[in-house]
Design a protein around this motif. Structure first.
Motif, PDB file in Angstrom:
ATOM      1  N   SER A  33       0.807  -1.223   0.000  1.00 15.46           N
ATOM      2  CA  SER A  33       0.000   0.000   0.000  1.00 15.46           C
ATOM      3  C   SER A  33       0.840   1.273   0.000  1.00 15.46           C
ATOM      4  O   SER A  33       0.386   2.324  -0.470  1.00 15.46           O
ATOM      5  N   ASP A  34       2.091   1.193   0.509  1.00 14.70           N
ATOM      6  CA  ASP A  34       2.959   2.367   0.480  1.00 14.70           C
ATOM      7  C   ASP A  34       3.859   2.388  -0.754  1.00 14.70           C
ATOM      8  O   ASP A  34       4.811   3.165  -0.834  1.00 14.70           O
ATOM      9  N   LYS A  66       5.221   1.877   7.733  1.00 12.21           N
ATOM     10  CA  LYS A  66       5.016   2.565   6.467  1.00 12.21           C
ATOM     11  C   LYS A  66       6.288   3.272   6.040  1.00 12.21           C
ATOM     12  O   LYS A  66       6.935   3.968   6.824  1.00 12.21           O
ATOM     13  N   THR A  67       6.657   3.076   4.781  1.00 14.28           N
ATOM     14  CA  THR A  67       7.821   3.730   4.206  1.00 14.28           C
ATOM     15  C   THR A  67       7.374   4.971   3.439  1.00 14.28           C
ATOM     16  O   THR A  67       6.556   4.861   2.518  1.00 14.28           O
ATOM     17  N   PRO A  68       7.870   6.154   3.795  1.00 15.66           N
ATOM     18  CA  PRO A  68       7.475   7.366   3.066  1.00 15.66           C
ATOM     19  C   PRO A  68       7.855   7.261   1.596  1.00 15.66           C
ATOM     20  O   PRO A  68       8.916   6.726   1.249  1.00 15.66           O
ATOM     21  N   PHE A 101       2.260   3.033 -10.290  1.00 27.21           N
ATOM     22  CA  PHE A 101       1.208   2.905  -9.286  1.00 27.21           C
ATOM     23  C   PHE A 101       1.027   4.248  -8.590  1.00 27.21           C
ATOM     24  O   PHE A 101       2.001   4.911  -8.229  1.00 27.21           O
ATOM     25  N   HIS A 102      -0.225   4.622  -8.387  1.00 21.32           N
ATOM     26  CA  HIS A 102      -0.569   5.946  -7.867  1.00 21.32           C
ATOM     27  C   HIS A 102      -0.504   5.983  -6.346  1.00 21.32           C
ATOM     28  O   HIS A 102      -1.008   5.081  -5.669  1.00 21.32           O
ATOM     29  N   GLU A 103       0.092   7.040  -5.810  1.00 22.93           N
ATOM     30  CA  GLU A 103       0.188   7.197  -4.368  1.00 22.93           C
ATOM     31  C   GLU A 103      -1.197   7.366  -3.752  1.00 22.93           C
ATOM     32  O   GLU A 103      -2.009   8.146  -4.223  1.00 22.93           O
ATOM     33  N   GLY A 104      -1.472   6.626  -2.712  1.00 26.08           N
ATOM     34  CA  GLY A 104      -2.728   6.743  -1.996  1.00 26.08           C
ATOM     35  C   GLY A 104      -3.700   5.622  -2.283  1.00 26.08           C
ATOM     36  O   GLY A 104      -4.170   4.957  -1.369  1.00 26.08           O
ATOM     37  N   ASP A 105      -3.982   5.364  -3.560  1.00 26.33           N
ATOM     38  CA  ASP A 105      -4.954   4.322  -3.896  1.00 26.33           C
ATOM     39  C   ASP A 105      -4.352   3.157  -4.671  1.00 26.33           C
ATOM     40  O   ASP A 105      -5.045   2.192  -4.978  1.00 26.33           O
ATOM     41  N   THR A 106      -3.069   3.220  -5.005  1.00 24.24           N
ATOM     42  CA  THR A 106      -2.341   2.190  -5.757  1.00 24.24           C
ATOM     43  C   THR A 106      -2.938   1.919  -7.137  1.00 24.24           C
ATOM     44  O   THR A 106      -2.819   0.809  -7.670  1.00 24.24           O
ATOM     45  N   ALA A 107      -3.606   2.911  -7.733  1.00 21.09           N
ATOM     46  CA  ALA A 107      -4.126   2.735  -9.092  1.00 21.09           C
ATOM     47  C   ALA A 107      -2.992   2.326 -10.028  1.00 21.09           C
ATOM     48  O   ALA A 107      -1.843   2.756  -9.880  1.00 21.09           O
ATOM     49  N   PHE A 108      -3.323   1.509 -11.017  1.00 19.25           N
ATOM     50  CA  PHE A 108      -2.353   0.876 -11.918  1.00 19.25           C
ATOM     51  C   PHE A 108      -2.308   1.601 -13.261  1.00 19.25           C
ATOM     52  O   PHE A 108      -3.337   2.023 -13.802  1.00 19.25           O
ATOM     53  N   TRP A 151       3.222   9.279  -8.738  1.00 17.25           N
ATOM     54  CA  TRP A 151       3.190   7.902  -9.215  1.00 17.25           C
ATOM     55  C   TRP A 151       4.561   7.285  -8.976  1.00 17.25           C
ATOM     56  O   TRP A 151       5.594   7.937  -9.193  1.00 17.25           O
ATOM     57  N   ARG A 152       4.572   6.047  -8.530  1.00 19.24           N
ATOM     58  CA  ARG A 152       5.825   5.314  -8.368  1.00 19.24           C
ATOM     59  C   ARG A 152       6.030   4.460  -9.606  1.00 19.24           C
ATOM     60  O   ARG A 152       5.203   3.586  -9.927  1.00 19.24           O
ATOM     61  N   LEU A 153       7.118   4.709 -10.345  1.00 18.60           N
ATOM     62  CA  LEU A 153       7.408   4.005 -11.588  1.00 18.60           C
ATOM     63  C   LEU A 153       8.449   2.920 -11.347  1.00 18.60           C
ATOM     64  O   LEU A 153       9.446   3.143 -10.636  1.00 18.60           O
ATOM     65  N   PHE A 154       8.218   1.764 -11.954  1.00 16.39           N
ATOM     66  CA  PHE A 154       9.154   0.645 -11.881  1.00 16.39           C
ATOM     67  C   PHE A 154       9.557   0.278 -13.314  1.00 16.39           C
ATOM     68  O   PHE A 154       8.735  -0.202 -14.097  1.00 16.39           O
ATOM     69  N   LEU A 155      10.820   0.534 -13.641  1.00  9.62           N
ATOM     70  CA  LEU A 155      11.351   0.237 -14.968  1.00  9.62           C
ATOM     71  C   LEU A 155      12.204  -1.020 -14.877  1.00  9.62           C
ATOM     72  O   LEU A 155      13.177  -1.073 -14.126  1.00  9.62           O
ATOM     73  N   GLN A 156      11.826  -2.043 -15.645  1.00  5.37           N
ATOM     74  CA  GLN A 156      12.561  -3.302 -15.676  1.00  5.37           C
ATOM     75  C   GLN A 156      13.247  -3.455 -17.026  1.00  5.37           C
ATOM     76  O   GLN A 156      12.615  -3.298 -18.073  1.00  5.37           O
TER      77      GLN A 156
END
Length: 309
Positions: free
Chosen positions: A130-131, A192-194, A250-257, A287-292
């Motif tokens: 969630s964080d 929770k991790t900021p 993923f969106h901060e707060g609601d984890t929208a994809f 938004w938290r971005l994950f680039l693989q």
């Protein structure tokens, strides 16, 4: 009194067309790792092999690798258009590997067993805390009865959202991309991790990833990712699942994809240094971005925070 905006609209349309044409000539890609090990704390490449999900058939879109269609919706529901994600696994043991089992049922209420290939796999599964830590991207296996099993690496205590991204290959939803999700809990004391502050660069395994572009919420916007190492451009990115890089947000707060999509074919082991994406983040905020991406047979996952205005 109203002022006509038609010339402006026309100029914008022409500019957009020009941008799209330019992007069609640049490198990009959307793949995933082939390793369950994590190159960054709290993250898992997690593309575990799937016998049922990797059979050799033609791609569902029939187009260039990586040009899969935009997944429908933000994934924050377990049902859409009669398709439903079901699972009895609402609690998972924290601190150790655990299987997450789920089924996709169709409008007729029966388990769906026919899935089209999307980036060489019939199911993409994501687990995100969630964080927005603890990212895992897995390609699960499917049993004959339609039950999928995603072998999760150790989960930190807290609330997790499990996303299933798929395209039915039969029935009413044939050819339509879906992203559905459910929540699960890993019991224990959840610290929770900021969320790290928004930044245009991230470091992973000696590589530097730099993002260019300022996405606007609800609008498609070109975005370029540049990969360097020791200050030099990286030009040996290898294809993952037929593409060069996989970018999930993923969106901060609601984890929208959101799945950010590339624009061109790959050309052997010569990807980089620039990867161009069509970015469309549906809502404003962080938004938290994950680039693989992969080099020398080794997968890497870079993470950074990006703000959509």
């Amino acid at each position: 009194m109203f002022t006509s905006t038609r010339p402006t609209v026309r100029r914008r349309a022409l500019a957009a067309a020009g941008t799209a044409a330019a992007l069609a000539l640049t490198l990009a890609a959307c793949g995933s790792s082939n390793d369950s090990s994590s190159s960054m704390p709290g993250m898992d490449h997690g593309t575990k092999p799937s016998t049922s999900a990797s059979a050799s058939t033609s791609p569902s879109m029939g187009g260039m690798p990586g040009m899969d269609h935009m997944a429908a919706g933000n994934g924050l529901t377990d049902n859409k258009d009669g398709y439903r994600l079901t699972s009895k696994d609402t609690t998972l043991t924290a601190g150790r590997q655990a299987p997450y089992r789920f089924t996709v049922t169709g409008p007729d209420g029966k388990p769906v067993t026919a899935f089209a290939l999307d980036q060489t796999k019939r199911m993409h599964f994501y687990a995100i805390r969630s964080d927005l830590t603890g990212f895992q991207h897995i390609h699960p296996t499917m049993a004959a009865d339609g039950t999928w099993t995603a072998d999760l690496d150790a989960l930190a205590p807290g609330s997790w959202r499990m996303f299933a991204s798929f395209t039915p290959d039969s029935g009413a939803g044939k050819g339509t991309a879906f992203v559905l999700s459910r929540t699960a809990t890993a019991p224990g004391t959840a610290a929770k991790t900021p969320l790290p502050a928004a930044a245009k660069t991230a470091e992973v395994d000696g590589y530097t990833v730099t993002v260019k572009g300022d996405p606007m919420a609800g609008m498609e916007h070109p975005m370029t990712v540049t990969v360097t190492k020791d200050g030099k451009p990286v030009t040996d990115l290898q294809p993952y699942l037929g593409t060069y890089a996989h970018l999930t947000a993923f969106h901060e707060g609601d984890t929208a994809f959101a799945h950010l999509h590339p624009t061109t074919k790959v050309n052997g082991d010569h990807g980089g240094p620039e990867l161009s994406f069509d970015a469309e983040l549906p809502t404003s905020g962080n938004w938290r971005l994950f680039l693989q991406f992969q080099t020398g047979g080794t997968p890497h996952t870079a993470a950074l925070t990006l703000n959509a205005g």
